[in-house]
Design a protein around this motif. Sequence first.
Motif, mmCIF file in Angstrom:
data_model
loop_
_atom_site.group_PDB
_atom_site.id
_atom_site.type_symbol
_atom_site.label_atom_id
_atom_site.label_comp_id
_atom_site.label_asym_id
_atom_site.label_seq_id
_atom_site.Cartn_x
_atom_site.Cartn_y
_atom_site.Cartn_z
ATOM 1 N N THR A 28 -59.819 -26.696 -9.402
ATOM 2 C CA THR A 28 -58.531 -27.283 -9.806
ATOM 3 C C THR A 28 -57.711 -27.754 -8.614
ATOM 4 O O THR A 28 -56.766 -28.523 -8.796
ATOM 5 N N TRP A 31 -59.590 -31.273 -8.243
ATOM 6 C CA TRP A 31 -59.788 -32.115 -9.432
ATOM 7 C C TRP A 31 -58.992 -31.547 -10.600
ATOM 8 O O TRP A 31 -59.086 -30.364 -10.903
ATOM 9 N N THR A 32 -58.199 -32.405 -11.214
ATOM 10 C CA THR A 32 -57.512 -32.015 -12.448
ATOM 11 C C THR A 32 -58.318 -32.565 -13.608
ATOM 12 O O THR A 32 -58.301 -33.776 -13.872
ATOM 13 N N PRO A 33 -59.076 -31.716 -14.275
ATOM 14 C CA PRO A 33 -59.996 -32.211 -15.306
ATOM 15 C C PRO A 33 -59.250 -32.765 -16.516
ATOM 16 O O PRO A 33 -58.207 -32.249 -16.911
ATOM 17 N N SER A 34 -59.793 -33.823 -17.083
ATOM 18 C CA SER A 34 -59.241 -34.358 -18.326
ATOM 19 C C SER A 34 -59.610 -33.423 -19.472
ATOM 20 O O SER A 34 -60.513 -32.578 -19.352
ATOM 21 N N GLU A 35 -58.949 -33.590 -20.591
ATOM 22 C CA GLU A 35 -59.248 -32.756 -21.755
ATOM 23 C C GLU A 35 -60.682 -32.979 -22.224
ATOM 24 O O GLU A 35 -61.366 -32.041 -22.629
ATOM 25 N N ARG A 36 -61.141 -34.225 -22.176
ATOM 26 C CA ARG A 36 -62.506 -34.506 -22.607
ATOM 27 C C ARG A 36 -63.528 -33.836 -21.684
ATOM 28 O O ARG A 36 -64.533 -33.279 -22.151
ATOM 29 N N ALA A 37 -63.259 -33.863 -20.378
ATOM 30 C CA ALA A 37 -64.184 -33.234 -19.433
ATOM 31 C C ALA A 37 -64.253 -31.728 -19.679
ATOM 32 O O ALA A 37 -65.345 -31.136 -19.689
ATOM 33 N N SER A 517 -60.933 -24.444 -17.314
ATOM 34 C CA SER A 517 -59.966 -24.709 -18.376
ATOM 35 C C SER A 517 -58.789 -23.744 -18.316
ATOM 36 O O SER A 517 -57.620 -24.144 -18.389
ATOM 37 N N LYS A 588 -60.376 -30.677 -28.169
ATOM 38 C CA LYS A 588 -60.180 -31.635 -27.081
ATOM 39 C C LYS A 588 -61.219 -32.752 -27.058
ATOM 40 O O LYS A 588 -60.963 -33.820 -26.512
#
Length: 614
Positions: A28, A31-37, A517, A588
């Motif tokens: 984190t 990288w700030t992961p997207s909801e889909r990722a 997450s 998500k």
Amino acid sequence: MELESLILFAFFIGLLSAFSLPLGALTTLLWTPSERAIAWLMAFGAGALLSAVTIDLFAPAIDNGQFFHIALGAILGSLFYLTLNHQLNQQGGFLRKTATTIQYFRNQQKHHHQQLEQSLDRLTLFNDLPDEDQQNLFQKLKVKQFKANNIIFHPGDTPNEFYIIQKGNVKLRDPKHDLRTIAELKEYDSFGHMAFLCGLPNSVLAQANGDVTLWVLQRSDFNALLNSSPVLFDRLLDYFNSSEEVELYLQRHHSMSDENHISHLKFITEILSTEHRLPYAREPREIFEKAINRLQTARRLELLEHCEPEYQSVFASKLKLKTLQAGETLFAHKSEADRLYLLESGHIDLIDPQKRSTRHEQLSAGDFFGGMAFLLGGQHISTAIATTDIEYWILEKSDFEELLNQIPKLYQKLQAYLKANCVHQYLTNEQKLSETKAQKWVKHSVKHLVAGSLPSLASVNQQVHQHQAAYFAIMLGIFLDGIPESFMIGSHLADGHMISISLIAAIFISNYPEALSSSASMREQGISFKKIFWAWTSLMILTGIGAALGSALLSGSSDATFALISGMAAGAMLTVIAETMLPEAYAKGGSVIGFVTLIGFLSAILFKVFDSTI
């Protein structure tokens, strides 16, 4: 393998399987992961974990004829997890994951809905409404939140809404007796409904006793319900024609004679019968020229002295004229300063309970009061009591903030005013701040002051312990999630078999998206990265310890015991997958999550094809 070597080996394997937890937290930072990722990773991990549970735990037990033992263990493990998880969620542990957060608030919403229904049933008007009318009513209720000591409404305010307490407590205070508390209301109690129905000014002051969340029904929405619900309309008409409650309210709180209260009820029922609505409650009439004349001679507030004539009309348009009888209290010591006052006629005493002098500051027509606390966003240091019948103007906080937007010079004057010596003296002498704290507050307030907002003294003397209780519960929740995995590893090694790569890979794969997450979610809650990383690193170490303990405690145990313990670990893990991992992934990522879960499942099985064991 000797027992000591077995324990050390189990500890190492536990650490290896959980190494992806701090790795997920570290991710984190980059990288700030997207909801889909997150959804895809979570589904892939859930599929891999399902493979490990079914193939590495359930299958061997069933082959050994231990189905009932592992089934009993799975049920016990699931119930144990659910019980502890529920307790932790009530303390803030639900914040560790998006899925647990969503589920927690869904449960809270369902609980509030049930309690709201019971609360409305206490009011005759809403008792046993038809389901359709009840649902319409629920949809029209809005939610408002008030901080501790905030004023919900003042005596004399226009009652265009009434309230039901969702969470917290509210005090009702009587202005005729020095704002003495006359009622303390708790969750699901309603208040303000009598003034609302009768269309008369509120007769008491309502103040939040701690942080409060309220359901609010506005007059326009209530009138819309009357038009759509014949049952509610008939009940309201009967209520005004036959209720002794209304008669007592008008006599006790508004000092109406029999003749006056009958006349008032006749007025309400005529509007109700002809127009199918309650009469609109209006503010006391605003006299524009009178307000301007008073502003031109106003005293005791440097910020508004020598105000340009072109701005006086804008200012006057925001003022509302109200009245109060002799002996009644406007505001009390330590109450929120959410409005500015200007005395039009009569006299007021300002009584400071911290000063023992019997001589109090007396105000007369043209005096502003409550201004310093209002402008600085603090609490009143004195109590204001009308010594005669009075007329007074009020300027509400929202209206003043609108003026700051409309009048740039007023905003600039406020910035300069905050640096004035009188403000510094007020902070040190009245608010009891140290010289350093006062200077620091002024510097911070001036620097961060934006048009359309006032500064705030509310948090000056508060110590910040943000999220401490929730963070502790989150850590326990994370540990709870990791217990089944560690015991799975320990129990598998204790059975005398070498542990398969597929099992370690499945746990490693499932841990990474869970940590990624949860870390992202926890950072959104304001928890520092340092605390988050420590939580996952601690869990990695505890997973190693749990695996070591599991291998030691279960070493030499019977097949039945092994199946029971393995079942408990498997049951808890399946519950985690079903309750948190897959719901979060689907919420998500949508329907494609089913396919991604299958890929994760097959990927873990692929390791079995090349089943080289460690």
